[in-house]
Design a protein around this motif. Structure first.
Motif, PDB file in Angstrom:
ATOM      1  N   CYS A  96      -8.029   6.057 -50.568  1.00 40.97           N
ATOM      2  CA  CYS A  96      -7.339   6.314 -51.632  1.00 40.97           C
ATOM      3  C   CYS A  96      -8.204   6.539 -53.111  1.00 40.97           C
ATOM      4  N   GLU A  97      -9.247   5.791 -53.117  1.00 38.44           N
ATOM      5  CA  GLU A  97     -10.017   5.829 -54.379  1.00 38.44           C
ATOM      6  C   GLU A  97     -10.626   6.930 -54.409  1.00 38.44           C
ATOM      7  N   ILE A 108      -7.317  17.163 -63.263  1.00 43.10           N
ATOM      8  CA  ILE A 108      -5.951  16.995 -63.283  1.00 43.10           C
ATOM      9  C   ILE A 108      -5.355  15.699 -63.113  1.00 43.10           C
ATOM     10  N   LYS A 109      -4.127  15.283 -63.065  1.00 46.05           N
ATOM     11  CA  LYS A 109      -3.911  13.851 -63.044  1.00 46.05           C
ATOM     12  C   LYS A 109      -3.399  13.278 -61.598  1.00 46.05           C
ATOM     13  N   ALA A 110      -3.639  12.101 -61.424  1.00 47.43           N
ATOM     14  CA  ALA A 110      -3.493  11.409 -60.060  1.00 47.43           C
ATOM     15  C   ALA A 110      -2.213  10.356 -60.429  1.00 47.43           C
ATOM     16  N   GLY A 111      -1.379  10.402 -59.147  1.00 51.00           N
ATOM     17  CA  GLY A 111      -0.450   9.212 -59.386  1.00 51.00           C
ATOM     18  C   GLY A 111      -0.453   8.504 -57.946  1.00 51.00           C
ATOM     19  N   ILE A 112       0.407   7.498 -57.736  1.00 47.78           N
ATOM     20  CA  ILE A 112       0.535   6.812 -56.787  1.00 47.78           C
ATOM     21  C   ILE A 112       2.179   6.460 -56.492  1.00 47.78           C
ATOM     22  N   ALA A 113       2.697   6.656 -55.564  1.00 46.09           N
ATOM     23  CA  ALA A 113       4.071   6.605 -54.871  1.00 46.09           C
ATOM     24  C   ALA A 113       4.400   5.423 -54.197  1.00 46.09           C
ATOM     25  N   ILE A 114       5.216   4.596 -54.488  1.00 45.93           N
ATOM     26  CA  ILE A 114       5.604   3.285 -54.003  1.00 45.93           C
ATOM     27  C   ILE A 114       6.727   3.167 -53.044  1.00 45.93           C
ATOM     28  N   HIS A 115       6.444   3.345 -51.614  1.00 42.96           N
ATOM     29  CA  HIS A 115       7.610   3.356 -50.779  1.00 42.96           C
ATOM     30  C   HIS A 115       8.437   2.132 -50.787  1.00 42.96           C
ATOM     31  N   PRO A 116       9.822   2.177 -50.789  1.00 44.27           N
ATOM     32  CA  PRO A 116      10.589   0.610 -50.578  1.00 44.27           C
ATOM     33  C   PRO A 116       9.951  -0.206 -49.886  1.00 44.27           C
ATOM     34  N   ASP A 117       9.143  -0.111 -48.834  1.00 44.19           N
ATOM     35  CA  ASP A 117       8.673  -1.139 -47.917  1.00 44.19           C
ATOM     36  C   ASP A 117       7.145  -1.644 -48.455  1.00 44.19           C
ATOM     37  N   VAL A 118       6.778  -1.041 -49.679  1.00 42.34           N
ATOM     38  CA  VAL A 118       5.216  -1.372 -50.093  1.00 42.34           C
ATOM     39  C   VAL A 118       5.490  -2.329 -51.450  1.00 42.34           C
ATOM     40  N   ASN A 119       4.675  -3.226 -51.264  1.00 38.10           N
ATOM     41  CA  ASN A 119       4.547  -4.108 -52.406  1.00 38.10           C
ATOM     42  C   ASN A 119       3.669  -3.624 -53.610  1.00 38.10           C
ATOM     43  N   PHE A 123      -1.607  -2.466 -54.119  1.00 38.06           N
ATOM     44  CA  PHE A 123      -2.272  -1.374 -54.705  1.00 38.06           C
ATOM     45  C   PHE A 123      -2.945  -1.459 -56.245  1.00 38.06           C
ATOM     46  N   GLU A 124      -2.864  -2.506 -56.592  1.00 40.78           N
ATOM     47  CA  GLU A 124      -3.271  -2.845 -57.965  1.00 40.78           C
ATOM     48  C   GLU A 124      -4.393  -2.357 -58.324  1.00 40.78           C
ATOM     49  N   TYR A 125      -5.232  -2.480 -57.250  1.00 43.99           N
ATOM     50  CA  TYR A 125      -6.634  -2.049 -57.533  1.00 43.99           C
ATOM     51  C   TYR A 125      -6.947  -0.633 -57.852  1.00 43.99           C
ATOM     52  N   LEU A 126      -5.838   0.298 -57.626  1.00 49.44           N
ATOM     53  CA  LEU A 126      -5.964   1.651 -57.953  1.00 49.44           C
ATOM     54  C   LEU A 126      -5.320   2.086 -59.308  1.00 49.44           C
ATOM     55  N   ARG A 162       1.547  -3.313 -66.926  1.00 45.82           N
ATOM     56  CA  ARG A 162       0.882  -2.469 -67.658  1.00 45.82           C
ATOM     57  C   ARG A 162       0.655  -3.392 -68.874  1.00 45.82           C
ATOM     58  N   LYS A 163       1.591  -3.809 -69.595  1.00 50.96           N
ATOM     59  CA  LYS A 163       1.458  -4.711 -70.906  1.00 50.96           C
ATOM     60  C   LYS A 163       0.339  -5.741 -70.947  1.00 50.96           C
ATOM     61  N   ASN A 164       0.573  -6.475 -69.626  1.00 45.81           N
ATOM     62  CA  ASN A 164      -0.490  -7.784 -69.490  1.00 45.81           C
ATOM     63  C   ASN A 164      -1.974  -7.407 -69.086  1.00 45.81           C
ATOM     64  N   LYS A 165      -2.061  -6.043 -68.576  1.00 45.75           N
ATOM     65  CA  LYS A 165      -3.468  -5.745 -68.207  1.00 45.75           C
ATOM     66  C   LYS A 165      -3.952  -4.400 -68.863  1.00 45.75           C
ATOM     67  N   ASN A 166      -3.208  -4.012 -70.028  1.00 49.31           N
ATOM     68  CA  ASN A 166      -3.670  -2.826 -70.658  1.00 49.31           C
ATOM     69  C   ASN A 166      -3.826  -1.685 -69.835  1.00 49.31           C
ATOM     70  N   TYR A 167      -3.051  -1.574 -68.875  1.00 46.35           N
ATOM     71  CA  TYR A 167      -2.969  -0.143 -68.115  1.00 46.35           C
ATOM     72  C   TYR A 167      -2.404   1.018 -68.950  1.00 46.35           C
TER      73      TYR A 167
END
Ligand code: DX5
Ligand code: ZN
Length: 215
Positions: A96-97, A108-119, A123-126, A162-167
């Motif tokens: 992933c990284e 260009i821009k990267a995104g992550i998609a979160i499947h309903p089964d995924v917590n 993947f916060e490290y990304l 996002r607010k707490n970690k300034n993402y």
């Protein structure tokens, strides 16, 4: 203002040029392109060639949603085809990284998609490196499915995180969006709505009205 990303999965592909021009004129911000491989999901849709064709007929942001496994072998092709944002499901590849770095280095821009089964926290490290996170509110694979209320909390949690970690990522939601479920997502802090069947349920003359109703 909330951004709208119509998914052409539900559009009439025989008329795609006209459809995309009408979406342009109706206030859509992005064009969402669902790439399915018959392996990560039980359905097959398009490859990079459709991204390439669309890039020639619209200046809208091409929001490419990869539902493929693995991801890395195909990334360069999707970059070269004119994608503006490439999102993928992180559990579908072990690099992933590296994938995110390849996308970002291509400008260009990267995104992550979160499947309903995924917590989301798995993947916060990304998250410091991505432009958007797509919360899936259906099991990926098909348009026209019912919105999963159980996933809404992920929108709020990503908003707070996002607010707490300034993402700086945008929060997108994809699956079962209509005027009612859009409101739930907006109330929970979503930035972008990926919308398929709702926008294409009526003719082109109705795009503007339907997009407005989502906002
Ligand atoms: C589902 C796709 C969605 C889909 C949305 O696997 O990723 O983008 O096209 O379609 P609706 O809005 O009909 O659920
Ligand atoms: Zn999608």
């Amino acid at each position: 203002m909330i951004k709208i990303s119509p998914s052409i999965l539900s559009a009439d592909l025989l008329k795609i040029e006209k459809v995309v021009k009408s979406l342009d004129e109706s206030g859509a911000d992005y064009i969402h392109i669902d790439i399915m491989d018959g392996h990560y999901v039980p359905n097959i849709t398009f490859g990079p060639n459709i991204v390439n064709s669309l890039s020639k007929i619209t200046s809208k942001i091409l929001d490419v949603h990869l539902m493929i496994k693995p991801v890395k072998p195909y990334i360069k092709e999707f970059i070269n085809s004119g994608s503006n944002i490439i999102s993928f499901h992180p559990e579908a590849d072990s690099n992933c990284e590296e994938i995110i770095n390849i996308i970002n280095q291509a400008g260009i821009k990267a995104g992550i998609a979160i499947h309903p089964d995924v917590n989301i926290m798995d993947f916060e490290y990304l998250y410091s490196k991505v432009h958007q996170i797509i919360v899936m509110t259906v099991v990926p694979g098909f348009g026209g499915q019912q919105f999963m209320n159980s996933q809404v909390k992920k929108i709020k949690d990503l908003y707070d995180l996002r607010k707490n970690k300034n993402y700086t990522y945008n929060i997108s939601v994809d699956g079962g969006i209509n005027d009612e479920t859009a409101k739930i997502c907006i109330d929970n802090g979503v930035d972008i709505l990926a919308v398929g069947s709702y926008i294409f349920s009526e003719g082109e003359q109705q795009y503007k009205k339907l997009i407005k109703s989502l906002r």
